[in-house]
Write a protein that holds these residues in place. Structure first.
Motif, PDB file in Angstrom:
ATOM      1  N   CYS A   4     -22.377  73.210  69.609  1.00 40.14           N
ATOM      2  CA  CYS A   4     -22.074  74.198  68.581  1.00 40.14           C
ATOM      3  C   CYS A   4     -22.597  73.729  67.222  1.00 40.14           C
ATOM      4  N   ASP A   5     -22.659  74.648  66.268  1.00 39.92           N
ATOM      5  CA  ASP A   5     -23.076  74.260  64.917  1.00 39.92           C
ATOM      6  C   ASP A   5     -21.888  74.170  63.968  1.00 39.92           C
ATOM      7  N   PRO A  19     -19.867  66.652  61.971  1.00 36.15           N
ATOM      8  CA  PRO A  19     -20.537  66.680  60.661  1.00 36.15           C
ATOM      9  C   PRO A  19     -21.534  67.815  60.445  1.00 36.15           C
ATOM     10  N   LYS A  20     -21.745  68.693  61.440  1.00 33.66           N
ATOM     11  CA  LYS A  20     -22.629  69.837  61.195  1.00 33.66           C
ATOM     12  C   LYS A  20     -21.948  70.763  60.176  1.00 33.66           C
ATOM     13  N   PRO A  21     -22.726  71.455  59.358  1.00 28.25           N
ATOM     14  CA  PRO A  21     -22.132  72.228  58.259  1.00 28.25           C
ATOM     15  C   PRO A  21     -21.755  73.672  58.601  1.00 28.25           C
ATOM     16  N   GLY A  22     -21.687  74.022  59.882  1.00 24.90           N
ATOM     17  CA  GLY A  22     -21.420  75.417  60.263  1.00 24.90           C
ATOM     18  C   GLY A  22     -20.151  76.015  59.674  1.00 24.90           C
ATOM     19  N   MET A  23     -19.054  75.260  59.686  1.00 23.00           N
ATOM     20  CA  MET A  23     -17.803  75.788  59.110  1.00 23.00           C
ATOM     21  C   MET A  23     -17.962  76.027  57.618  1.00 23.00           C
ATOM     22  N   PHE A  24     -18.679  75.132  56.953  1.00 23.41           N
ATOM     23  CA  PHE A  24     -18.886  75.261  55.509  1.00 23.41           C
ATOM     24  C   PHE A  24     -19.792  76.454  55.197  1.00 23.41           C
TER      25      PHE A  24
END
Length: 179
Positions: free
Chosen positions: A97-98, A102-107
């Motif tokens: 998932c993105d 540390p991937k910024p998908g939620m942000f």
């Protein structure tokens, strides 16, 4: 619009190596709820961005996650505070998932939902991945020494410009002092 993005486990509540799997296991870190209330009183929208891989691992279900968050909301309300929105990644660590920090998908979702540029928005976390996800979107990374924070500090590799605080209350003192 004034935003602050918080990790949940280790920042707002005590963390557990075995995951927070029930409302009974969710216990606030002393001073964290009052710190959130102070942000609210100063006009900040307080958002939570939290990895919840226990859902993807089958350790608890969405109803349980919602019940844990309901307990947090009620405890915050009793302290005069609130969280305006909770963003979470339910996927296991090995998923592609993105959204899992540390991937910024939620942000990215936060930026889209609030139609906001996150440059300079305080992002408070206790782990490297919390800070990396926020820094990727231009957030100001604030490391707290609660939860995994002490170990994170010792391991190093923090994003450039990371500021460190004993706990959420101290980080909020800083945030309110600069606004």
């Amino acid at each position: 619009m004034k935003l602050v993005i918080l990790d949940r486990d280790g920042v707002i509540n005590f963390d557990s190596a075995q995951f927070i799997k029930s409302p009974a296991e969710w216990k606030p870190i002393p001073g964290s709820l009052e710190a959130i209330a102070r942000l609210n009183q100063a006009g900040y929208k307080v958002l939570v961005a939290t990895n919840q891989s226990g859902v993807g691992r089958g350790l608890f279900d969405m109803d349980t996650l919602n019940a844990i968050h309901e307990k947090m909301h009620k405890a915050l309300f009793a302290a005069g505070g609130r969280v305006d929105a909770i963003f979470y990644c339910p996927h296991a660590a090995d998923s592609q998932c993105d959204c899992r920090k540390p991937k910024p998908g939620m942000f990215k979702r936060i930026a889209d939902c609030f139609n906001a540029d996150l440059k300079g928005v305080p992002c408070v976390g206790d782990s490297l991945r919390d800070l990396q996800a926020g820094a990727a979107m231009g957030c100001l990374p604030l490391l707290v020494h609660t939860g995994k924070g002490e170990r994170t500090r010792e391991e190093g590799g923090l994003p450039e410009g990371t500021l460190e605080f004993a706990d959420l209350a101290a980080a909020v003192d800083f945030i309110l002092g600069r606004s």
